[in-house]
Design an enzyme around this catalytic site. Structure first.
Site, PDB file in Angstrom:
ATOM      1  N   ASN A  31       0.091  19.752 -21.054  1.00  0.00           N
ATOM      2  CA  ASN A  31      -0.236  18.900 -22.195  1.00  0.00           C
ATOM      3  C   ASN A  31      -0.265  19.669 -23.515  1.00  0.00           C
ATOM      4  O   ASN A  31      -0.814  19.181 -24.503  1.00  0.00           O
ATOM      5  CB  ASN A  31      -1.590  18.207 -21.962  1.00  0.00           C
ATOM      6  CG  ASN A  31      -1.539  17.293 -20.753  1.00  0.00           C
ATOM      7  OD1 ASN A  31      -0.536  16.618 -20.524  1.00  0.00           O
ATOM      8  ND2 ASN A  31      -2.598  17.298 -19.953  1.00  0.00           N
ATOM      9  N   HIS A  64      -0.951  12.871 -29.270  1.00  0.00           N
ATOM     10  CA  HIS A  64      -1.487  11.534 -28.976  1.00  0.00           C
ATOM     11  C   HIS A  64      -2.241  10.973 -30.170  1.00  0.00           C
ATOM     12  O   HIS A  64      -2.215   9.763 -30.419  1.00  0.00           O
ATOM     13  CB  HIS A  64      -2.403  11.584 -27.748  1.00  0.00           C
ATOM     14  CG  HIS A  64      -1.634  11.683 -26.460  1.00  0.00           C
ATOM     15  ND1 HIS A  64      -2.167  12.204 -25.304  1.00  0.00           N
ATOM     16  CD2 HIS A  64      -0.372  11.331 -26.142  1.00  0.00           C
ATOM     17  CE1 HIS A  64      -1.260  12.173 -24.340  1.00  0.00           C
ATOM     18  NE2 HIS A  64      -0.156  11.656 -24.828  1.00  0.00           N
ATOM     19  N   ARG A  75       0.812  -1.239   0.000  1.00  0.00           N
ATOM     20  CA  ARG A  75       0.000   0.000   0.000  1.00  0.00           C
ATOM     21  C   ARG A  75       0.833   1.271   0.000  1.00  0.00           C
ATOM     22  O   ARG A  75       0.392   2.332   0.412  1.00  0.00           O
ATOM     23  CB  ARG A  75      -0.976   0.007   1.174  1.00  0.00           C
ATOM     24  CG  ARG A  75      -1.907  -1.189   1.166  1.00  0.00           C
ATOM     25  CD  ARG A  75      -3.074  -1.033   2.108  1.00  0.00           C
ATOM     26  NE  ARG A  75      -3.905  -2.221   2.044  1.00  0.00           N
ATOM     27  CZ  ARG A  75      -3.696  -3.304   2.792  1.00  0.00           C
ATOM     28  NH1 ARG A  75      -2.735  -3.330   3.672  1.00  0.00           N
ATOM     29  NH2 ARG A  75      -4.472  -4.342   2.665  1.00  0.00           N
ATOM     30  N   GLU A  87       9.852  18.394 -25.054  1.00  0.00           N
ATOM     31  CA  GLU A  87       9.250  18.713 -23.747  1.00  0.00           C
ATOM     32  C   GLU A  87       9.939  19.930 -23.124  1.00  0.00           C
ATOM     33  O   GLU A  87       9.322  20.673 -22.377  1.00  0.00           O
ATOM     34  CB  GLU A  87       9.314  17.502 -22.804  1.00  0.00           C
ATOM     35  CG  GLU A  87       8.617  16.243 -23.333  1.00  0.00           C
ATOM     36  CD  GLU A  87       7.085  16.269 -23.265  1.00  0.00           C
ATOM     37  OE1 GLU A  87       6.498  17.292 -22.873  1.00  0.00           O
ATOM     38  OE2 GLU A  87       6.483  15.237 -23.624  1.00  0.00           O
TER      39      GLU A  87
HETATM   40  N1  LIG Z   1       4.711  10.286 -15.637  1.00  0.00           N
HETATM   41  C1  LIG Z   1       4.708  11.329 -16.419  1.00  0.00           C
HETATM   42  O1  LIG Z   1       4.355  12.443 -16.007  1.00  0.00           O
HETATM   43  C2  LIG Z   1       5.148  11.167 -17.848  1.00  0.00           C
HETATM   44  C3  LIG Z   1       5.361  12.297 -18.642  1.00  0.00           C
HETATM   45  C4  LIG Z   1       5.829  12.111 -19.937  1.00  0.00           C
HETATM   46  C5  LIG Z   1       6.070  10.823 -20.415  1.00  0.00           C
HETATM   47  N2  LIG Z   1       5.833   9.733 -19.604  1.00  0.00           N
HETATM   48  C6  LIG Z   1       6.101   8.378 -20.071  1.00  0.00           C
HETATM   49  O2  LIG Z   1       7.493   8.267 -20.318  1.00  0.00           O
HETATM   50  C7  LIG Z   1       7.710   7.244 -21.267  1.00  0.00           C
HETATM   51  C8  LIG Z   1       8.730   7.703 -22.278  1.00  0.00           C
HETATM   52  O3  LIG Z   1       9.935   7.945 -21.598  1.00  0.00           O
HETATM   53  P1  LIG Z   1      11.334   8.063 -22.369  1.00  0.00           P
HETATM   54  O4  LIG Z   1      11.172   8.973 -23.522  1.00  0.00           O
HETATM   55  O5  LIG Z   1      12.347   8.345 -21.362  1.00  0.00           O
HETATM   56  O6  LIG Z   1      11.496   6.617 -23.031  1.00  0.00           O
HETATM   57  P2  LIG Z   1      12.208   5.259 -22.514  1.00  0.00           P
HETATM   58  O7  LIG Z   1      12.091   5.109 -21.068  1.00  0.00           O
HETATM   59  O8  LIG Z   1      11.639   4.168 -23.372  1.00  0.00           O
HETATM   60  O9  LIG Z   1      13.734   5.495 -22.911  1.00  0.00           O
HETATM   61  C9  LIG Z   1      14.095   5.643 -24.271  1.00  0.00           C
HETATM   62  C10 LIG Z   1      15.215   4.677 -24.655  1.00  0.00           C
HETATM   63  O10 LIG Z   1      16.468   5.173 -24.164  1.00  0.00           O
HETATM   64  C11 LIG Z   1      17.135   4.142 -23.414  1.00  0.00           C
HETATM   65  N3  LIG Z   1      17.953   4.833 -22.423  1.00  0.00           N
HETATM   66  C12 LIG Z   1      17.520   5.432 -21.286  1.00  0.00           C
HETATM   67  N4  LIG Z   1      18.510   6.102 -20.719  1.00  0.00           N
HETATM   68  C13 LIG Z   1      19.612   5.929 -21.484  1.00  0.00           C
HETATM   69  C14 LIG Z   1      20.942   6.402 -21.425  1.00  0.00           C
HETATM   70  N5  LIG Z   1      21.339   7.265 -20.474  1.00  0.00           N
HETATM   71  N6  LIG Z   1      21.810   5.989 -22.357  1.00  0.00           N
HETATM   72  C15 LIG Z   1      21.397   5.170 -23.362  1.00  0.00           C
HETATM   73  N7  LIG Z   1      20.142   4.721 -23.509  1.00  0.00           N
HETATM   74  C16 LIG Z   1      19.262   5.099 -22.568  1.00  0.00           C
HETATM   75  C17 LIG Z   1      16.010   3.311 -22.884  1.00  0.00           C
HETATM   76  O11 LIG Z   1      16.449   2.023 -22.489  1.00  0.00           O
HETATM   77  C18 LIG Z   1      15.062   3.279 -24.084  1.00  0.00           C
HETATM   78  O12 LIG Z   1      15.505   2.340 -25.030  1.00  0.00           O
HETATM   79  C19 LIG Z   1       6.353   6.910 -21.869  1.00  0.00           C
HETATM   80  O13 LIG Z   1       5.922   5.670 -21.369  1.00  0.00           O
HETATM   81  C20 LIG Z   1       5.436   8.025 -21.366  1.00  0.00           C
HETATM   82  O14 LIG Z   1       4.114   7.602 -21.186  1.00  0.00           O
HETATM   83  C21 LIG Z   1       5.376   9.904 -18.336  1.00  0.00           C
END
Ligand SMILES: NC(=O)c1ccc[n+]([C@@H]2O[C@H](COP(=O)([O-])OP(=O)(O)OC[C@H]3O[C@@H](n4cnc5c(N)ncnc54)[C@H](O)[C@@H]3O)[C@@H](O)[C@H]2O)c1
Length: 364
Positions: free
Chosen positions: A249, A256, A125, A189
């Protein structure tokens, strides 16, 4: 007393307040993890790509602070952001008899961060977790604000919880190993914060785009810090997105539709958001909120960052259908995040006919 050699941004949320530490070489520093909730166990959650790069350094940094440090490596990719992979985190916690004072450490991009946060919200939890974001997108956006989730086959991020981290440690150095396409996607972003909240920051991004693309450490520190300051202020005012937080957003409604219309993974999230911001700015112009020069300027910055400025030809009607299915639409009405100047956002509906014209203008 000497000043700390990192930047600190505070997220003010009463008893859920926490700090973001931003700087070079932080991941492997024990002092960056001092003062977290007490406990004898830590679980590092990472993935198969990030683990060989950074897990050992984090492990060493945590060693003086925890009696047992466990680790679980998840498969890499958005396709694995599901309950089956989530369950691997619970398997690791339960098989190591981790108690409710265990702290989870999310070492990775947004996918690892969202899943670790959700696991931390659910395990016994709720246990504490720390974000150690390793992508630009995660450092400027997903690690801050406490939104956690996994995907369901019928919708992205549909199963989740609000659960704030106990700390965010953003080490700029890890961005050096990030694939170039991911850096560019993260920049979308960063750029977003300018038009919605800070004109001077947009001017700074405009002037420093080549330094950012070249991953100049000083430029990255400033970009991450300013982005986090803006997000911190917005999240502090509206933690659970009942109003103001929706402005984060900007570009995401159109974005999206692009992601869903093409099939998730075809375009990166940031690429779709970049193009979505071009469309949202154009819609703002067509509604008379900003002049054509402002929309063109934002489009120019997004294009020079290497992000797409034209959407895929899905058809204007299809864009509308996809946007109506977005979880942010209420009762089928799409509330668009628009701008009434470069530096200020407003949220409002728009006539379908105008949205279709904008989509036709900006896609194909
Ligand atoms: N919670 C929130 O407020 C919020 C906001 C925006 C996006 N998101 C979510 O975030 C996700 C996308 O995140 P992302 O863009 O970081 O993608 P990701 O986590 O898939 O990372 C992108 C790629 O980079 C690789 N990687 C990560 N760090 C690395 C590094 N330092 N060196 C080499 N490779 C590396 C990862 O393994 C992956 O292959 C989505 O699921 C989205 O829904 C959440």
């Amino acid at each position: 007393m000497t000043a700390p050699d990192f930047d600190k941004v505070a997220i003010e949320l009463g008893d859920r307040s926490y700090d973001l530490l931003i700087g070079s070489g932080l991941l492997g520093r024990t002092d960056c993890y001092a003062g977290l909730p007490a406990g004898s166990d830590a679980l590092i959650v990472t993935n198969t790509t990030v683990a060989p790069l950074y897990a050992l350094a984090l492990h060493k940094a945590l060693k003086p602070l925890y009696r047992h440090i466990h680790q679980v490596e998840l498969p890499d990719g958005e396709a694995h952001k599901d309950w089956i992979t989530l369950n691997r985190i619970f398997d690791a916690l339960l098989s190591s008899t981790c108690d409710r004072h265990t702290t989870l450490f999310a070492l990775g991009g947004g996918v690892v961060g969202d899943m670790t946060g959700f696991a931390a919200a659910c395990y016994m939890r709720g246990v504490p977790f720390v974000q150690v974001p390793t992508t630009l997108l995660a450092q400027v956006d997903s690690s801050v604000g406490g939104k956690t989730a996994i995907n369901h086959p019928l919708g992205k991020n549909m199963i989740g919880a609000f659960h704030q981290p106990a700390r965010v440690v953003a080490d700029i150095d890890v961005l050096q190993t990030l694939p170039a396409r991911e850096v560019v996607a993260g920049l979308a972003e960063v750029i977003k914060y300018g038009p919605i909240a800070d004109r001077a920051f947009l001017d700074w991004i405009d002037e420093n785009l080549s330094a950012l693309l070249a991953r100049d450490p000083a430029a990255l520190v400033h970009a991450v810090k300013r982005s986090c300051e803006i997000k911190a202020r917005i999240v502090a005012e509206d933690e659970r997105e009942s109003g103001l937080r929706a402005i984060l957003n900007f570009g995401h409604t159109f974005g999206h539709a692009i992601e869903a219309g093409l099939g998730y993974g075809e375009w990166l999230h940031g690429e779709a958001v970049g193009c979505g911001m071009v469309m949202a700015a154009q819609l703002s112009h067509r509604l008379g909120l900003i002049d054509g020069d402002a929309a063109a300027r934002l489009r120019g910055i997004i294009g020079r960052a290497g992000l797409p400025v034209r959407g895929p030809a899905l058809g204007a009607q299809r864009y509308l259908e996809l946007m109506r299915h977005d979880k942010k639409a209420e009762g089928g009405e799409i509330r668009f995040v628009l701008i009434d100047s470069l530096g200020h956002a407003v949220v409002r509906p728009a006539p379908d006919s105008l949205v279709q014209e904008v989509v036709l203008d900006c896609s194909g």
